[in-house]
Design a protein around this motif. Sequence first.
Motif, PDB file in Angstrom:
ATOM      1  N   TYR A  29      30.763  21.360  39.051  1.00 56.46           N
ATOM      2  CA  TYR A  29      30.458  22.558  39.814  1.00 56.46           C
ATOM      3  C   TYR A  29      31.454  23.667  39.486  1.00 56.46           C
ATOM      4  CZ  TYR A  29      27.728  19.166  42.494  1.00 56.46           C
ATOM      5  OH  TYR A  29      26.839  18.194  42.852  1.00 56.46           O
ATOM      6  N   SER A  30      31.218  24.841  40.054  1.00 50.62           N
ATOM      7  CA  SER A  30      32.138  25.943  39.803  1.00 50.62           C
ATOM      8  C   SER A  30      32.299  26.787  41.063  1.00 50.62           C
ATOM      9  CB  SER A  30      31.652  26.820  38.646  1.00 50.62           C
ATOM     10  OG  SER A  30      30.431  27.447  38.981  1.00 50.62           O
ATOM     11  N   VAL A  31      33.481  27.374  41.162  1.00 49.61           N
ATOM     12  CA  VAL A  31      33.759  28.371  42.190  1.00 49.61           C
ATOM     13  C   VAL A  31      34.091  29.655  41.441  1.00 49.61           C
ATOM     14  CG1 VAL A  31      35.203  29.022  44.138  1.00 49.61           C
ATOM     15  CG2 VAL A  31      34.630  26.616  43.769  1.00 49.61           C
ATOM     16  N   ALA A  32      33.318  30.723  41.698  1.00 47.55           N
ATOM     17  CA  ALA A  32      33.494  31.984  40.986  1.00 47.55           C
ATOM     18  C   ALA A  32      34.151  33.015  41.899  1.00 47.55           C
ATOM     19  CB  ALA A  32      32.145  32.501  40.498  1.00 47.55           C
ATOM     20  N   PHE A  33      35.092  33.765  41.332  1.00 48.06           N
ATOM     21  CA  PHE A  33      35.818  34.792  42.070  1.00 48.06           C
ATOM     22  C   PHE A  33      35.556  36.147  41.406  1.00 48.06           C
ATOM     23  CE2 PHE A  33      38.043  30.805  42.398  1.00 48.06           C
ATOM     24  CZ  PHE A  33      38.332  30.689  43.746  1.00 48.06           C
ATOM     25  N   ASN A  34      35.140  37.131  42.229  1.00 49.27           N
ATOM     26  CA  ASN A  34      34.887  38.480  41.735  1.00 49.27           C
ATOM     27  C   ASN A  34      35.511  39.491  42.686  1.00 49.27           C
ATOM     28  OD1 ASN A  34      32.807  38.390  39.337  1.00 49.27           O
ATOM     29  ND2 ASN A  34      32.136  36.823  40.790  1.00 49.27           N
ATOM     30  N   VAL A  35      35.906  40.641  42.106  1.00 48.60           N
ATOM     31  CA  VAL A  35      36.454  41.706  42.941  1.00 48.60           C
ATOM     32  C   VAL A  35      36.312  43.032  42.197  1.00 48.60           C
ATOM     33  CG1 VAL A  35      38.858  41.692  42.109  1.00 48.60           C
ATOM     34  CG2 VAL A  35      38.379  42.227  44.518  1.00 48.60           C
ATOM     35  N   SER A  36      36.168  44.107  42.963  1.00 42.35           N
ATOM     36  CA  SER A  36      36.172  45.450  42.405  1.00 42.35           C
ATOM     37  C   SER A  36      37.180  46.295  43.181  1.00 42.35           C
ATOM     38  CB  SER A  36      34.780  46.093  42.513  1.00 42.35           C
ATOM     39  OG  SER A  36      33.850  45.423  41.692  1.00 42.35           O
ATOM     40  N   THR A  78      43.428  41.188  47.260  1.00 40.99           N
ATOM     41  CA  THR A  78      42.987  39.801  47.447  1.00 40.99           C
ATOM     42  C   THR A  78      41.924  39.693  48.530  1.00 40.99           C
ATOM     43  OG1 THR A  78      45.147  38.983  46.750  1.00 40.99           O
ATOM     44  CG2 THR A  78      43.768  37.454  48.007  1.00 40.99           C
ATOM     45  N   SER A  79      42.090  40.488  49.587  1.00 43.09           N
ATOM     46  CA  SER A  79      41.154  40.405  50.719  1.00 43.09           C
ATOM     47  C   SER A  79      39.749  40.863  50.343  1.00 43.09           C
ATOM     48  CB  SER A  79      41.667  41.238  51.891  1.00 43.09           C
ATOM     49  OG  SER A  79      41.782  42.606  51.508  1.00 43.09           O
ATOM     50  N   SER A  80      39.621  41.521  49.202  1.00 43.46           N
ATOM     51  CA  SER A  80      38.306  42.011  48.778  1.00 43.46           C
ATOM     52  C   SER A  80      37.581  41.044  47.853  1.00 43.46           C
ATOM     53  CB  SER A  80      38.465  43.360  48.067  1.00 43.46           C
ATOM     54  OG  SER A  80      38.999  44.329  48.943  1.00 43.46           O
ATOM     55  N   ALA A 108      35.237  46.592  38.094  1.00 37.07           N
ATOM     56  CA  ALA A 108      35.058  45.157  38.392  1.00 37.07           C
ATOM     57  C   ALA A 108      35.976  44.321  37.507  1.00 37.07           C
ATOM     58  CB  ALA A 108      33.609  44.753  38.173  1.00 37.07           C
ATOM     59  N   ALA A 109      36.691  43.406  38.143  1.00 35.76           N
ATOM     60  CA  ALA A 109      37.546  42.485  37.394  1.00 35.76           C
ATOM     61  C   ALA A 109      36.681  41.520  36.599  1.00 35.76           C
ATOM     62  CB  ALA A 109      38.444  41.711  38.354  1.00 35.76           C
ATOM     63  N   ALA A 110      37.250  40.968  35.550  1.00 32.33           N
ATOM     64  CA  ALA A 110      36.576  39.886  34.827  1.00 32.33           C
ATOM     65  C   ALA A 110      36.467  38.691  35.767  1.00 32.33           C
ATOM     66  CB  ALA A 110      37.367  39.517  33.583  1.00 32.33           C
ATOM     67  N   GLU A 111      35.259  38.158  35.873  1.00 33.78           N
ATOM     68  CA  GLU A 111      35.060  37.017  36.772  1.00 33.78           C
ATOM     69  C   GLU A 111      35.942  35.850  36.343  1.00 33.78           C
ATOM     70  OE1 GLU A 111      31.121  35.359  38.699  1.00 33.78           O
ATOM     71  OE2 GLU A 111      31.366  34.497  36.698  1.00 33.78           O
ATOM     72  N   VAL A 112      36.526  35.211  37.340  1.00 33.38           N
ATOM     73  CA  VAL A 112      37.353  34.028  37.101  1.00 33.38           C
ATOM     74  C   VAL A 112      36.682  32.854  37.803  1.00 33.38           C
ATOM     75  CG1 VAL A 112      39.581  32.931  37.532  1.00 33.38           C
ATOM     76  CG2 VAL A 112      39.486  35.335  36.855  1.00 33.38           C
ATOM     77  N   THR A 113      36.591  31.725  37.104  1.00 32.70           N
ATOM     78  CA  THR A 113      35.931  30.554  37.702  1.00 32.70           C
ATOM     79  C   THR A 113      36.849  29.344  37.660  1.00 32.70           C
ATOM     80  OG1 THR A 113      34.922  29.902  35.595  1.00 32.70           O
ATOM     81  CG2 THR A 113      33.636  31.354  37.031  1.00 32.70           C
ATOM     82  N   THR A 151      40.552  53.725  35.681  1.00 26.70           N
ATOM     83  CA  THR A 151      39.597  52.948  34.873  1.00 26.70           C
ATOM     84  C   THR A 151      40.140  51.563  34.542  1.00 26.70           C
ATOM     85  OG1 THR A 151      40.470  53.812  32.771  1.00 26.70           O
ATOM     86  CG2 THR A 151      38.696  55.054  33.828  1.00 26.70           C
ATOM     87  N   THR A 152      41.298  51.234  35.084  1.00 26.10           N
ATOM     88  CA  THR A 152      41.916  49.930  34.806  1.00 26.10           C
ATOM     89  C   THR A 152      41.320  48.885  35.740  1.00 26.10           C
ATOM     90  OG1 THR A 152      43.971  51.014  34.160  1.00 26.10           O
ATOM     91  CG2 THR A 152      44.078  48.650  34.643  1.00 26.10           C
ATOM     92  N   VAL A 153      40.797  47.824  35.144  1.00 32.75           N
ATOM     93  CA  VAL A 153      40.167  46.785  35.971  1.00 32.75           C
ATOM     94  C   VAL A 153      41.237  45.957  36.656  1.00 32.75           C
ATOM     95  CG1 VAL A 153      38.099  46.675  34.522  1.00 32.75           C
ATOM     96  CG2 VAL A 153      40.031  45.164  34.028  1.00 32.75           C
ATOM     97  N   PRO A 154      40.960  45.519  37.875  1.00 31.30           N
ATOM     98  CA  PRO A 154      41.896  44.620  38.553  1.00 31.30           C
ATOM     99  C   PRO A 154      41.927  43.256  37.862  1.00 31.30           C
ATOM    100  CG  PRO A 154      39.907  44.915  39.871  1.00 31.30           C
ATOM    101  CD  PRO A 154      39.781  45.837  38.688  1.00 31.30           C
ATOM    102  N   VAL A 155      42.918  42.484  38.214  1.00 31.26           N
ATOM    103  CA  VAL A 155      43.099  41.160  37.598  1.00 31.26           C
ATOM    104  C   VAL A 155      43.096  40.099  38.690  1.00 31.26           C
ATOM    105  CG1 VAL A 155      44.640  39.678  36.257  1.00 31.26           C
ATOM    106  CG2 VAL A 155      44.399  42.094  35.664  1.00 31.26           C
TER     107      VAL A 155
END
Length: 299
Positions: A136-143, A119-121, A149-154, A82-86
């Motif tokens: 502008y923004s670049v958003a990074f998401n991963v599960s 990272t590849s995901s 799901a990780a907290a979105e990083v922008t 249940t630990t979200v990735p970072v």
Amino acid sequence: DTTVPVITLLGDNPVTIEVGDTYIDAGATATDTYDGDITSSIVTVSIVNTAIVGVYTVRYNVSDASGNAAAEVTRTVNVVDTTVPVITLLGDNPVTIEVGSTYIDAGATAADTYDGDITSSIVTISNVDTAIVGIYSVAFNVSDTSGNAAAEVTRTINVVDTTLPVIALLGDDPVTIEVGDTYIDAGATAADTYDGDITSSIVTLSNVDTAIVGIYSVAFNVSDTSGNAAAEVTRTINVVDTTLPVIALLGDDPVTIEVGDTYIDAGATAADTYDGDITSSIVTLSNVDTAIVGIYSVA
């Protein structure tokens, strides 16, 4: 003695623990109507592997001294993630680039306590348009594989215009005109790498006074829509007086007088297009000698 003993679980059932944690089973007790407390005889079989997500079973069995086997009792152990990735950004944040440049994002890495390097995901979403000034923004998401799901990083991308526009003079520099003439400036053009032709935005400042001889200037300034001010460009205007004054004789020319008489010259006047009446500035040179017959001149 044909009565089977009874096993009673201690603790929760099922049990849920985080992958990677240490699992300590709460155990069970066993009683028999004839033998009494036979907890120490319980045989426990566990397949729990806390390093791997899954559903595991802990089995409890016991028999009394007469060989009567209790009904097997089991505990379900759910090893979960249940630990979200970072997500960790690489490079600067924010990033500022010049409009029209090519933007290559530095990317990000993602790590999960269970899956490791994911990272590849990473899924990257970018709305960066380097052709238009803006934020502008670049958003990074991963599960991870467990669906956490990780907290979105922008990353913020500031597309800016810091390039100064350029002013180009039309016509000559310097310009020389005659005092009193009408002066019409040839103007200038202005171009900006982002805004294009901004000639219409030029502000012109002129101190030219064609009625007075002197050195004047016409200054051209312009700023683009981003507030970048061009280097001021100036044209030098030389207002000059090159028109010759005119001398007009008064009286007769030639003049004839008797030798021995007194000669008084009738004089002359002088006028200039710029200075006006400059009669008082006339310099007179005369070689007239009325005592000697001859031809003389007054200049």
